[in-house]
Design a protein around this motif. Structure first.
Motif, PDB file in Angstrom:
ATOM      1  N   LEU A   1       0.853  -1.179   0.000  1.00 45.38           N
ATOM      2  CA  LEU A   1       0.000   0.000   0.000  1.00 45.38           C
ATOM      3  C   LEU A   1       0.895   1.237   0.000  1.00 45.38           C
ATOM      4  CD1 LEU A   1      -3.004   0.830   0.182  1.00 45.38           C
ATOM      5  CD2 LEU A   1      -2.630   1.089   2.619  1.00 45.38           C
ATOM      6  N   VAL A   2       1.015   1.882  -1.160  1.00 43.14           N
ATOM      7  CA  VAL A   2       1.887   3.033  -1.322  1.00 43.14           C
ATOM      8  C   VAL A   2       1.086   4.326  -1.290  1.00 43.14           C
ATOM      9  CG1 VAL A   2       3.552   4.145  -2.863  1.00 43.14           C
ATOM     10  CG2 VAL A   2       3.513   1.671  -2.656  1.00 43.14           C
ATOM     11  N   LYS A   3      -0.093   4.307  -1.929  1.00 40.20           N
ATOM     12  CA  LYS A   3      -0.939   5.498  -1.986  1.00 40.20           C
ATOM     13  C   LYS A   3      -2.398   5.092  -1.941  1.00 40.20           C
ATOM     14  CE  LYS A   3      -0.485   5.404  -6.967  1.00 40.20           C
ATOM     15  NZ  LYS A   3       0.473   4.312  -7.011  1.00 40.20           N
ATOM     16  N   CYS A   4      -3.230   6.023  -1.489  1.00 35.52           N
ATOM     17  CA  CYS A   4      -4.678   5.828  -1.464  1.00 35.52           C
ATOM     18  C   CYS A   4      -5.316   6.970  -2.226  1.00 35.52           C
ATOM     19  CB  CYS A   4      -5.216   5.848  -0.034  1.00 35.52           C
ATOM     20  SG  CYS A   4      -4.942   4.365   0.883  1.00 35.52           S
ATOM     21  N   PHE A   5      -5.955   6.674  -3.354  1.00 33.61           N
ATOM     22  CA  PHE A   5      -6.707   7.699  -4.058  1.00 33.61           C
ATOM     23  C   PHE A   5      -7.956   8.022  -3.249  1.00 33.61           C
ATOM     24  CE2 PHE A   5      -4.374   5.738  -7.633  1.00 33.61           C
ATOM     25  CZ  PHE A   5      -3.752   6.883  -8.116  1.00 33.61           C
ATOM     26  N   LYS A   6      -8.226   9.307  -3.053  1.00 34.83           N
ATOM     27  CA  LYS A   6      -9.351   9.727  -2.205  1.00 34.83           C
ATOM     28  C   LYS A   6     -10.696   9.268  -2.755  1.00 34.83           C
ATOM     29  CE  LYS A   6      -7.020  13.653  -0.178  1.00 34.83           C
ATOM     30  NZ  LYS A   6      -7.002  15.103   0.023  1.00 34.83           N
TER      31      LYS A   6
ATOM     32  N   THR B   1      -1.326  14.631  -1.351  1.00 37.88           N
ATOM     33  CA  THR B   1      -0.581  14.894  -2.579  1.00 37.88           C
ATOM     34  C   THR B   1      -1.468  14.707  -3.798  1.00 37.88           C
ATOM     35  OG1 THR B   1       1.438  14.310  -3.778  1.00 37.88           O
ATOM     36  CG2 THR B   1       0.249  12.508  -2.761  1.00 37.88           C
ATOM     37  N   LEU B   2      -0.930  15.020  -4.954  1.00 44.06           N
ATOM     38  CA  LEU B   2      -1.588  14.749  -6.229  1.00 44.06           C
ATOM     39  C   LEU B   2      -0.801  13.666  -6.949  1.00 44.06           C
ATOM     40  CD1 LEU B   2      -2.444  18.268  -7.707  1.00 44.06           C
ATOM     41  CD2 LEU B   2      -4.035  16.576  -6.873  1.00 44.06           C
ATOM     42  N   VAL B   3      -1.487  12.615  -7.363  1.00 52.75           N
ATOM     43  CA  VAL B   3      -0.869  11.541  -8.141  1.00 52.75           C
ATOM     44  C   VAL B   3      -1.593  11.477  -9.471  1.00 52.75           C
ATOM     45  CG1 VAL B   3      -0.367   9.074  -8.236  1.00 52.75           C
ATOM     46  CG2 VAL B   3      -0.284  10.259  -6.053  1.00 52.75           C
ATOM     47  N   ARG B   4      -0.869  11.715 -10.555  1.00 53.54           N
ATOM     48  CA  ARG B   4      -1.449  11.756 -11.908  1.00 53.54           C
ATOM     49  C   ARG B   4      -2.623  12.728 -11.984  1.00 53.54           C
ATOM     50  NH1 ARG B   4      -2.747   5.910 -12.141  1.00 53.54           N
ATOM     51  NH2 ARG B   4      -1.054   5.199 -10.883  1.00 53.54           N
ATOM     52  N   GLY B   5      -2.540  13.841 -11.266  1.00 57.66           N
ATOM     53  CA  GLY B   5      -3.581  14.858 -11.298  1.00 57.66           C
ATOM     54  C   GLY B   5      -4.803  14.558 -10.456  1.00 57.66           C
TER      55      GLY B   5
ATOM     56  N   PRO C   1      -6.318  13.755  -6.471  1.00 55.06           N
ATOM     57  CA  PRO C   1      -5.986  13.841  -5.042  1.00 55.06           C
ATOM     58  C   PRO C   1      -5.804  12.454  -4.424  1.00 55.06           C
ATOM     59  CG  PRO C   1      -7.937  15.150  -5.560  1.00 55.06           C
ATOM     60  CD  PRO C   1      -7.605  14.366  -6.781  1.00 55.06           C
ATOM     61  N   ALA C   2      -4.750  12.325  -3.619  1.00 55.73           N
ATOM     62  CA  ALA C   2      -4.438  11.040  -2.998  1.00 55.73           C
ATOM     63  C   ALA C   2      -3.698  11.268  -1.690  1.00 55.73           C
ATOM     64  CB  ALA C   2      -3.575  10.199  -3.940  1.00 55.73           C
ATOM     65  N   PHE C   3      -3.611  10.188  -0.890  1.00 49.29           N
ATOM     66  CA  PHE C   3      -2.769  10.169   0.296  1.00 49.29           C
ATOM     67  C   PHE C   3      -1.577   9.289  -0.017  1.00 49.29           C
ATOM     68  CE2 PHE C   3      -6.882  10.969   2.519  1.00 49.29           C
ATOM     69  CZ  PHE C   3      -6.522  12.166   3.114  1.00 49.29           C
ATOM     70  N   LYS C   4      -0.380   9.808   0.181  1.00 50.97           N
ATOM     71  CA  LYS C   4       0.846   9.040  -0.007  1.00 50.97           C
ATOM     72  C   LYS C   4       1.235   8.480   1.360  1.00 50.97           C
ATOM     73  CE  LYS C   4       4.646   8.476  -2.672  1.00 50.97           C
ATOM     74  NZ  LYS C   4       5.080   8.675  -3.983  1.00 50.97           N
ATOM     75  N   MET C   5       1.228   7.169   1.494  1.00 50.31           N
ATOM     76  CA  MET C   5       1.462   6.519   2.780  1.00 50.31           C
ATOM     77  C   MET C   5       2.933   6.586   3.184  1.00 50.31           C
ATOM     78  SD  MET C   5      -1.399   5.562   3.780  1.00 50.31           S
ATOM     79  CE  MET C   5      -3.015   5.499   3.094  1.00 50.31           C
ATOM     80  N   ILE C   6       3.173   6.788   4.470  1.00 49.54           N
ATOM     81  CA  ILE C   6       4.523   6.777   5.029  1.00 49.54           C
ATOM     82  C   ILE C   6       4.831   5.332   5.405  1.00 49.54           C
ATOM     83  CG2 ILE C   6       5.999   7.641   6.879  1.00 49.54           C
ATOM     84  CD1 ILE C   6       4.106  10.090   7.030  1.00 49.54           C
ATOM     85  N   GLY C   7       5.974   4.834   4.962  1.00 49.37           N
ATOM     86  CA  GLY C   7       6.336   3.428   5.148  1.00 49.37           C
ATOM     87  C   GLY C   7       6.324   2.978   6.591  1.00 49.37           C
ATOM     88  N   GLY C   8       5.671   1.850   6.873  1.00 48.75           N
ATOM     89  CA  GLY C   8       5.645   1.248   8.193  1.00 48.75           C
ATOM     90  C   GLY C   8       4.617   1.823   9.153  1.00 48.75           C
ATOM     91  N   LYS C   9       3.869   2.829   8.744  1.00 50.47           N
ATOM     92  CA  LYS C   9       2.892   3.458   9.643  1.00 50.47           C
ATOM     93  C   LYS C   9       1.513   2.803   9.560  1.00 50.47           C
ATOM     94  CE  LYS C   9       5.537   6.978  10.923  1.00 50.47           C
ATOM     95  NZ  LYS C   9       5.687   7.638  12.192  1.00 50.47           N
ATOM     96  N   VAL C  10       1.221   2.067   8.480  1.00 49.36           N
ATOM     97  CA  VAL C  10      -0.081   1.438   8.315  1.00 49.36           C
ATOM     98  C   VAL C  10       0.094  -0.016   7.868  1.00 49.36           C
ATOM     99  CG1 VAL C  10      -1.323   3.572   7.762  1.00 49.36           C
ATOM    100  CG2 VAL C  10      -0.341   2.225   5.926  1.00 49.36           C
ATOM    101  N   PHE C  11      -0.955  -0.803   8.087  1.00 45.44           N
ATOM    102  CA  PHE C  11      -1.028  -2.148   7.510  1.00 45.44           C
ATOM    103  C   PHE C  11      -2.460  -2.384   7.085  1.00 45.44           C
ATOM    104  CE2 PHE C  11      -2.121  -2.847  11.917  1.00 45.44           C
ATOM    105  CZ  PHE C  11      -3.088  -3.849  11.889  1.00 45.44           C
ATOM    106  N   PHE C  12      -2.665  -3.376   6.208  1.00 42.99           N
ATOM    107  CA  PHE C  12      -4.022  -3.646   5.730  1.00 42.99           C
ATOM    108  C   PHE C  12      -4.318  -5.137   5.737  1.00 42.99           C
ATOM    109  CE2 PHE C  12      -1.445  -3.716   1.915  1.00 42.99           C
ATOM    110  CZ  PHE C  12      -1.965  -4.733   1.158  1.00 42.99           C
TER     111      PHE C  12
END
Length: 83
Positions: free
Chosen positions: A35-40, A65-69, A71-82
């Motif tokens: 899980l690297v990013k979450c599109f809103k 942040t914006l990913v490919r135009g 809105p998204a959340f860019k996850m910080i490594g090791g802070k979340v799991f799914f």
């Protein structure tokens, strides 16, 4: 670059804080990778009051942040799991 698919994947995952195990999001994730990013637009259920901060312990787990135009959340490594 192409925008992410509007409808998105049908498989949902639950995202939790790695520190206090508080639920953060229910998210429509595509693929098998990390899980690297979450599109809103793909977030189904949002348990956070402030974007990118855990409601339980207050830890910052993502950056806005914006990913490919889009809105998204860019996850910080090791802070979340799914699951």
């Amino acid at each position: 670059m192409a925008k992410p698919n509007k409808k998105g994947p049908t498989k949902t995952v639950d995202i939790f804080c790695a520190k206090c195990k508080a639920p953060l999001y229910k998210y429509r994730k595509g693929g098998k990778g990390a899980l690297v990013k979450c599109f809103k637009e793909r977030i189904v259920t949002d348990h956070t009051e402030q974007g990118g901060q855990c409601p339980g312990c207050g830890t910052e787990f993502a950056r806005d942040t914006l990913v490919r135009g889009t809105p998204a959340f860019k996850m910080i490594g090791g802070k979340v799991f799914f699951k």
